[in-house]
Design a protein around this motif. Structure first.
Motif, mmCIF file in Angstrom:
data_model
loop_
_atom_site.group_PDB
_atom_site.id
_atom_site.type_symbol
_atom_site.label_atom_id
_atom_site.label_comp_id
_atom_site.label_asym_id
_atom_site.label_seq_id
_atom_site.Cartn_x
_atom_site.Cartn_y
_atom_site.Cartn_z
ATOM 1 N N TYR A 192 47.245 40.904 -25.564
ATOM 2 C CA TYR A 192 48.326 41.898 -25.419
ATOM 3 C C TYR A 192 48.443 42.352 -23.968
ATOM 4 O O TYR A 192 49.540 42.346 -23.377
ATOM 5 C CB TYR A 192 48.026 43.084 -26.335
ATOM 6 N N LEU A 193 47.315 42.729 -23.373
ATOM 7 C CA LEU A 193 47.313 43.227 -21.997
ATOM 8 C C LEU A 193 47.737 42.145 -21.007
ATOM 9 O O LEU A 193 48.637 42.367 -20.181
ATOM 10 C CB LEU A 193 45.922 43.741 -21.635
ATOM 11 N N VAL A 194 47.107 40.993 -21.075
ATOM 12 C CA VAL A 194 47.364 39.940 -20.087
ATOM 13 C C VAL A 194 48.782 39.396 -20.240
ATOM 14 O O VAL A 194 49.495 39.192 -19.249
ATOM 15 C CB VAL A 194 46.331 38.805 -20.221
ATOM 16 N N PHE A 195 49.224 39.180 -21.482
ATOM 17 C CA PHE A 195 50.565 38.647 -21.687
ATOM 18 C C PHE A 195 51.634 39.609 -21.178
ATOM 19 O O PHE A 195 52.557 39.203 -20.459
ATOM 20 C CB PHE A 195 50.803 38.352 -23.165
ATOM 21 N N LEU A 196 51.522 40.893 -21.537
ATOM 22 C CA LEU A 196 52.529 41.855 -21.085
ATOM 23 C C LEU A 196 52.516 42.010 -19.571
ATOM 24 O O LEU A 196 53.574 42.170 -18.945
ATOM 25 C CB LEU A 196 52.292 43.219 -21.748
ATOM 26 N N THR A 197 51.330 41.957 -18.965
ATOM 27 C CA THR A 197 51.236 42.087 -17.505
ATOM 28 C C THR A 197 51.943 40.928 -16.812
ATOM 29 O O THR A 197 52.729 41.131 -15.883
ATOM 30 C CB THR A 197 49.760 42.140 -17.066
ATOM 31 N N GLN A 198 51.658 39.704 -17.266
ATOM 32 C CA GLN A 198 52.287 38.542 -16.648
ATOM 33 C C GLN A 198 53.773 38.456 -17.002
ATOM 34 O O GLN A 198 54.603 38.081 -16.161
ATOM 35 C CB GLN A 198 51.566 37.262 -17.088
ATOM 36 N N PHE A 199 54.110 38.815 -18.238
ATOM 37 C CA PHE A 199 55.518 38.811 -18.649
ATOM 38 C C PHE A 199 56.324 39.804 -17.829
ATOM 39 O O PHE A 199 57.479 39.544 -17.468
ATOM 40 C CB PHE A 199 55.624 39.155 -20.135
ATOM 41 N N ASN A 200 55.718 40.945 -17.521
ATOM 42 C CA ASN A 200 56.390 41.961 -16.721
ATOM 43 C C ASN A 200 56.764 41.415 -15.339
ATOM 44 O O ASN A 200 57.864 41.663 -14.836
ATOM 45 C CB ASN A 200 55.483 43.187 -16.579
ATOM 46 N N ASP A 201 55.851 40.660 -14.728
ATOM 47 C CA ASP A 201 56.144 40.051 -13.429
ATOM 48 C C ASP A 201 57.335 39.104 -13.530
ATOM 49 O O ASP A 201 58.238 39.114 -12.681
ATOM 50 C CB ASP A 201 54.922 39.278 -12.918
ATOM 51 N N VAL A 202 57.330 38.261 -14.561
ATOM 52 C CA VAL A 202 58.411 37.294 -14.746
ATOM 53 C C VAL A 202 59.729 38.003 -15.045
ATOM 54 O O VAL A 202 60.781 37.651 -14.493
ATOM 55 C CB VAL A 202 58.061 36.310 -15.884
ATOM 56 N N ALA A 203 59.684 39.008 -15.918
ATOM 57 C CA ALA A 203 60.899 39.736 -16.291
ATOM 58 C C ALA A 203 61.516 40.441 -15.086
ATOM 59 O O ALA A 203 62.746 40.419 -14.898
ATOM 60 C CB ALA A 203 60.591 40.747 -17.398
ATOM 61 N N GLN A 204 60.681 41.064 -14.257
ATOM 62 C CA GLN A 204 61.207 41.727 -13.073
ATOM 63 C C GLN A 204 61.829 40.723 -12.109
ATOM 64 O O GLN A 204 62.858 41.001 -11.475
ATOM 65 C CB GLN A 204 60.092 42.517 -12.386
ATOM 66 N N TYR A 205 61.225 39.552 -12.009
ATOM 67 C CA TYR A 205 61.776 38.503 -11.139
ATOM 68 C C TYR A 205 63.144 38.033 -11.645
ATOM 69 O O TYR A 205 64.094 37.919 -10.872
ATOM 70 C CB TYR A 205 60.798 37.328 -11.084
ATOM 71 N N ILE A 206 63.250 37.797 -12.962
ATOM 72 C CA ILE A 206 64.511 37.300 -13.532
ATOM 73 C C ILE A 206 65.616 38.348 -13.433
ATOM 74 O O ILE A 206 66.746 38.052 -13.018
ATOM 75 C CB ILE A 206 64.295 36.876 -15.003
ATOM 76 N N THR A 236 59.569 45.007 -20.825
ATOM 77 C CA THR A 236 58.141 45.058 -21.141
ATOM 78 C C THR A 236 57.838 46.203 -22.110
ATOM 79 O O THR A 236 56.990 46.069 -22.999
ATOM 80 C CB THR A 236 57.318 45.229 -19.853
ATOM 81 N N THR A 237 58.518 47.326 -21.951
ATOM 82 C CA THR A 237 58.317 48.469 -22.840
ATOM 83 C C THR A 237 58.691 48.120 -24.277
ATOM 84 O O THR A 237 57.936 48.396 -25.221
ATOM 85 C CB THR A 237 59.158 49.671 -22.364
ATOM 86 N N VAL A 238 59.849 47.494 -24.447
ATOM 87 C CA VAL A 238 60.293 47.102 -25.787
ATOM 88 C C VAL A 238 59.347 46.063 -26.388
ATOM 89 O O VAL A 238 58.955 46.159 -27.562
ATOM 90 C CB VAL A 238 61.739 46.547 -25.734
ATOM 91 N N LEU A 239 58.967 45.076 -25.593
ATOM 92 C CA LEU A 239 58.062 44.036 -26.086
ATOM 93 C C LEU A 239 56.691 44.623 -26.428
ATOM 94 O O LEU A 239 56.034 44.188 -27.376
ATOM 95 C CB LEU A 239 57.919 42.930 -25.039
ATOM 96 N N GLY A 240 56.267 45.636 -25.658
ATOM 97 C CA GLY A 240 55.002 46.305 -25.952
ATOM 98 C C GLY A 240 55.018 46.949 -27.328
ATOM 99 O O GLY A 240 54.019 46.908 -28.064
ATOM 100 N N ALA A 241 56.158 47.547 -27.691
ATOM 101 C CA ALA A 241 56.288 48.163 -29.014
ATOM 102 C C ALA A 241 56.301 47.115 -30.117
ATOM 103 O O ALA A 241 55.703 47.306 -31.189
ATOM 104 C CB ALA A 241 57.557 49.003 -29.069
ATOM 105 N N VAL A 242 56.958 45.985 -29.866
ATOM 106 C CA VAL A 242 57.061 44.921 -30.870
ATOM 107 C C VAL A 242 55.697 44.277 -31.132
ATOM 108 O O VAL A 242 55.326 44.009 -32.284
ATOM 109 C CB VAL A 242 58.075 43.854 -30.417
ATOM 110 N N LEU A 243 54.928 44.037 -30.070
ATOM 111 C CA LEU A 243 53.666 43.316 -30.200
ATOM 112 C C LEU A 243 52.491 44.211 -30.609
ATOM 113 O O LEU A 243 51.484 43.703 -31.105
ATOM 114 C CB LEU A 243 53.323 42.621 -28.869
ATOM 115 N N ALA A 244 52.607 45.510 -30.385
ATOM 116 C CA ALA A 244 51.476 46.414 -30.621
ATOM 117 C C ALA A 244 50.913 46.331 -32.048
ATOM 118 O O ALA A 244 49.709 46.153 -32.227
ATOM 119 C CB ALA A 244 51.862 47.847 -30.277
#
Length: 318
Positions: A192-206, A236-244
């Motif tokens: 959860y932590l690692v995926f959201l952290t890396q996803f956040n980087d990608v999402a901000q880039y896109i 990332t916030t929305v995905l955090g709620a979905v995956l939690a």
């Protein structure tokens, strides 16, 4: 129900499914890379190919360590912190007289993870921020060199805090009581932590590439835009709620807060390391990972998200 394969750490169906989703995303990325080949320049295609290939390797190494068991995971994170600390020292203007102290700091890495392996929370939480914090300046004093003393103290303390103390929080997630998180166990928390952290980087880039034009701090990171920041954090916030509920003991409400925390902290971590590189006038911290730069370039966000998420989780759940 745990999946009891004899050579694996017990994985819940949710954690195994999460790993399969990540692998599927990499497969899609590899296929997309081939589709985009005619539209990209040779340099652009090479960079994209290197990035995706490196992701395959990184994901393979992390998943293998998590699947083998907690001991393998501790060894992996110990090596990760060691390489990150060494990389940090390689870009710092280190004084010749400080080499013995630097050797002592390297020896502190396995000691920090030893506390993690014991599950000794008290020593884990104070060893570097208290004992090492006080011993580093004392060690420098014993070397007898006062020129550059303040810069050396601050640099070495911050290096130990970010690359060792902060990252060791990821490993300690595996030590938290598994019965408190039947959905994902310790592995689920790490994913959860690692995926959201890396996803956040990608999402901000896109988001930044698609809609960004207003820079946030162009003097530090010209590619950081308000659209990228806001869009990435929101996603990332929305995905955090979905995956939690799937991987953690958090409900969707606390998952929303965790996702927001990871999105904001990841942005700050990335920006902070960018400022360090600007100060030292370097583009990447090393060339260890093709297409990504160095270890610090890849874990800059995680150095901030790991301790904040860990304590958020402990204070709200454990």
């Amino acid at each position: 129900m745990d999946i009891g394969l004899p050579f694996m750490l017990d994985l819940t169906p949710n954690t195994l499914n999460a790993m399969l989703v990540v692998v599927a995303m990499l497969v899609i990325a590899s296929i997309t890379q081939l589709i985009l080949r005619p539209r990209l320049s040779d340099d652009g295609y090479l960079e994209l190919k290197q990035r995706i290939n490196s992701w395959w390797v990184m994901v393979g190494v992390v998943f293998t360590a998590l699947m083998i068991g907690p001991t393998a995971s501790l060894v992996f994170f110990t090596i990760l912190s060691f390489i990150a600390l060494r990389e940090f020292f390689s870009i710092l203007p280190v004084r010749v007289t400080d080499r013995r102290l630097i050797l002592a700091l390297y020896l502190a890495v396995p000691l920090q993870y030893y506390w993690v392996g014991l599950g000794w929370y008290g020593m884990f939480i104070v060893f570097i921020p208290v004992y090492l914090f006080l011993l580093i300046p004392f060690g420098l004093l014993m070397l007898g060199e006062t020129k550059g003393f303040i810069r050396a103290v601050g640099s070495y303390q911050w290096a130990a805090m970010t690359t060792v103390f902060a990252i060791s929080h990821v490993a300690y997630l595996l030590m938290l009581p598994a019965d408190e998180n039947p959905a994902g166990g310790g592995v689920g928390l790490v994913l959860y932590l690692v995926f959201l952290t890396q996803f956040n980087d990608v999402a901000q880039y896109i988001w930044g590439k698609k809609f960004g034009n207003r820079k946030i701090v162009p003097a530090i990171s010209p590619n950081k835009t308000w659209a990228g920041f806001l869009g990435g954090v929101a996603t990332t916030t929305v995905l955090g709620a979905v995956l939690a509920p799937w991987l953690t003991p958090l409900g969707w409400g606390l998952g929303l807060a965790a996702g927001l925390l990871i999105g904001l902290a990841g942005f700050i971590g990335d920006l902070t390391v960018s400022a360090v590189k600007r100060d030292l006038r370097i583009k990447d911290t090393s060339q260890l990972i093709p297409g990504h730069g160095g270890i610090l370039d890849r874990i800059d966000s995680l150095m901030y998200t790991a301790p904040l998420f860990f304590h958020f989780l402990v204070y709200t759940t454990y």
